[in-house]
Write an enzyme that holds these catalytic residues in place. Structure first.
Site, PDB file in Angstrom:
ATOM      1  N   TYR A 145      -5.791  -5.991  -7.909  1.00  0.00           N
ATOM      2  CA  TYR A 145      -6.050  -5.572  -6.678  1.00  0.00           C
ATOM      3  C   TYR A 145      -6.685  -6.929  -5.818  1.00  0.00           C
ATOM      4  CZ  TYR A 145      -5.010  -0.847  -8.004  1.00  0.00           C
ATOM      5  OH  TYR A 145      -4.482   0.365  -8.447  1.00  0.00           O
ATOM      6  N   HIS A 155      -3.202  -0.865 -17.480  1.00  0.00           N
ATOM      7  CA  HIS A 155      -2.528  -0.929 -16.091  1.00  0.00           C
ATOM      8  C   HIS A 155      -1.069  -0.622 -16.138  1.00  0.00           C
ATOM      9  CE1 HIS A 155      -3.161  -2.304 -11.385  1.00  0.00           C
ATOM     10  NE2 HIS A 155      -2.322  -1.135 -11.487  1.00  0.00           N
ATOM     11  N   SER A 180      -1.047   7.252  -4.966  1.00  0.00           N
ATOM     12  CA  SER A 180      -0.060   7.339  -3.948  1.00  0.00           C
ATOM     13  C   SER A 180       0.306   8.788  -3.431  1.00  0.00           C
ATOM     14  CB  SER A 180       0.994   6.480  -4.306  1.00  0.00           C
ATOM     15  OG  SER A 180       0.583   5.116  -4.163  1.00  0.00           O
ATOM     16  N   PRO A 181      -0.701   9.938  -3.481  1.00  0.00           N
ATOM     17  CA  PRO A 181      -0.328  11.294  -3.306  1.00  0.00           C
ATOM     18  C   PRO A 181       0.238  11.368  -1.892  1.00  0.00           C
ATOM     19  CG  PRO A 181      -2.463  11.091  -3.106  1.00  0.00           C
ATOM     20  CD  PRO A 181      -2.073   9.668  -3.861  1.00  0.00           C
ATOM     21  N   LEU A 182      -0.050  10.414  -1.175  1.00  0.00           N
ATOM     22  CA  LEU A 182       0.487  10.753   0.488  1.00  0.00           C
ATOM     23  C   LEU A 182       1.699   9.726   0.509  1.00  0.00           C
ATOM     24  CD1 LEU A 182      -2.963  10.970   2.527  1.00  0.00           C
ATOM     25  CD2 LEU A 182      -1.328  12.695   1.734  1.00  0.00           C
ATOM     26  N   ARG A 220       2.441   6.632  -0.019  1.00  0.00           N
ATOM     27  CA  ARG A 220       2.171   5.119   0.488  1.00  0.00           C
ATOM     28  C   ARG A 220       2.230   5.304   1.885  1.00  0.00           C
ATOM     29  NH1 ARG A 220       2.361   1.718  -4.023  1.00  0.00           N
ATOM     30  NH2 ARG A 220       3.538   2.677  -5.714  1.00  0.00           N
ATOM     31  N   GLY A 221       1.616   6.080   2.536  1.00  0.00           N
ATOM     32  CA  GLY A 221       1.360   6.335   3.886  1.00  0.00           C
ATOM     33  C   GLY A 221       2.445   7.002   4.666  1.00  0.00           C
ATOM     34  N   PHE A 222       3.425   7.458   4.158  1.00  0.00           N
ATOM     35  CA  PHE A 222       4.774   8.139   4.599  1.00  0.00           C
ATOM     36  C   PHE A 222       4.247   9.572   5.162  1.00  0.00           C
ATOM     37  CE2 PHE A 222       8.465  10.785   4.178  1.00  0.00           C
ATOM     38  CZ  PHE A 222       9.468  10.411   5.150  1.00  0.00           C
TER      39      PHE A 222
END
Length: 341
Positions: free
Chosen positions: A64, A130, A209-211, A213-215
């Site tokens: 990152y 990773h 990314s449980p959301l 990726r912002g969607f």
């Protein structure tokens, strides 16, 4: 599987010997992947607010920001080291400005020292591989990481984006404490094997990314203004062929959330956490307000019927597009799930 309703609550979930709340913080987007990073001051405020709000699991990686995120987390949280469970990742780093997967034992032994220096600590609580390096048997990579445990540089081991078969092979070499795979209403890959394998082996399934990726946040990404270097520009679910259809599904989820008196993030996170007591989620955010909204799910009761309804609207069958493009999918060991293209 049967959905369990009610609130996840502040009760702890377990990763190896660590007890953590069901929500941690994914730190990636403070330095990487989603367009322009926040200022150093804003990133610091977000991390410290998370700490104040009861977050104990902080998740970063050497990749990152090509080390910048570990440096940020280390600088801000080193003075609070005894209050947190510090997770990072190896085996995928930035080399010469490019992302490189390298799981060779000698590489992992070298890069852990670099990570420890950036994180300003003498031990990493949870250290993930990773990505699986296809040129290196997982047994060799995990064997080298087990040596890091023996050397006192790492306390527990994890894997990221691997299949149930790979998890079992790795676990036979050294106990795996956590498996971090993408998991959300629209990314159901863990349901093809790793969710159950993790439960059987006593491994935490850490959902990144449980959301989506912002969607599934309060405001979905606007494709017209996404920066050129935003990783979602290369993800089929966000391209012009598929995004409108996915937005229509999102509208149906919003109706379910509204009728239940929930925000969409609460519904989405509640669904992920309902998948089992061994599931922990690490949503990321750059907004203090969104951070607090996410954490509110820990005290929000959600009926099982509402969660089931959400799962019927958005799932591997209804989503439009694959989660990654084909080139990226070839680098990932997880079971495939959902539409392609």
């Amino acid at each position: 599987m049967t959905t369990t309703g009610a609130a996840p609550g502040r009760a702890s979930r377990r990763i190896a010997s660590f007890e953590v709340p069901a929500l941690g913080l994914g730190c990636m987007n403070l330095s990487h992947a989603y367009g322009v990073a926040p200022s150093a001051e804003d990133a610091e405020r977000l991390l410290l607010t998370a700490l104040e709000e009861g977050v104990t699991l902080f998740d970063t990686a050497a990749l990152y920001g090509f080390g910048a995120n570990e440096e940020l987390v280390g600088r801000v949280l080193a003075g609070h080291r005894d209050r947190i469970v510090l997770a990072s990742k190896c085996g995928m780093t930035g080399v010469g400005g490019r992302r490189v997967i390298n799981g060779r034992p000698e590489t992992l032994r070298r890069t852990v020292d670099e990570a420890l220096a950036r994180l300003r600590t003498d031990v990493i609580d949870l250290y993930y591989l990773h990505r699986l390096d296809p040129r290196v048997p997982v047994e060799e990579s995990v064997g080298a990481m087990a040596g890091l445990v023996g050397a006192g540089k790492v306390r527990a081991l994890g894997l990221s984006e691997v299949s149930a078969a790979t998890l079992r092979r790795a676990h036979a070499v050294h106990p795996i404490a956590a498996l971090q795979n993408e998991y959300s209403l629209w990314s159901r890959n863990p349901e093809r094997g790793t969710l159950q394998a993790a439960r059987e082996l006593g491994v935490a399934l850490v959902a990144f990314s449980p959301l989506a990726r912002g969607f599934l946040t309060a405001a979905p990404p606007d494709l017209a203004v996404l920066p050129a270097d935003d990783i979602r520009r290369n993800m089929p679910r966000f391209d012009e062929r598929h995004y409108p259809a996915n937005l229509a599904l999102r509208g149906e989820l919003e109706k379910i959330a509204d009728e239940a008196g929930l925000t969409l993030p609460q519904l989405a996170l509640g669904w992920v956490l309902s998948r089992g007591p061994h599931v922990v989620a690490v949503p990321g955010t750059r907004s203090v307000d969104h951070l607090r909204e996410n954490l509110s799910v820990l005290d929000t009761e959600i009926p099982a019927g509402v969660l089931d309804a959400a799962g019927r609207v958005l799932n591997a069958t209804t989503v439009h597009g694959a989660r990654y493009n084909e080139a990226t999918l070839t680098e990932i060991d997880t079971e495939r799930c959902g539409r392609v293209g």
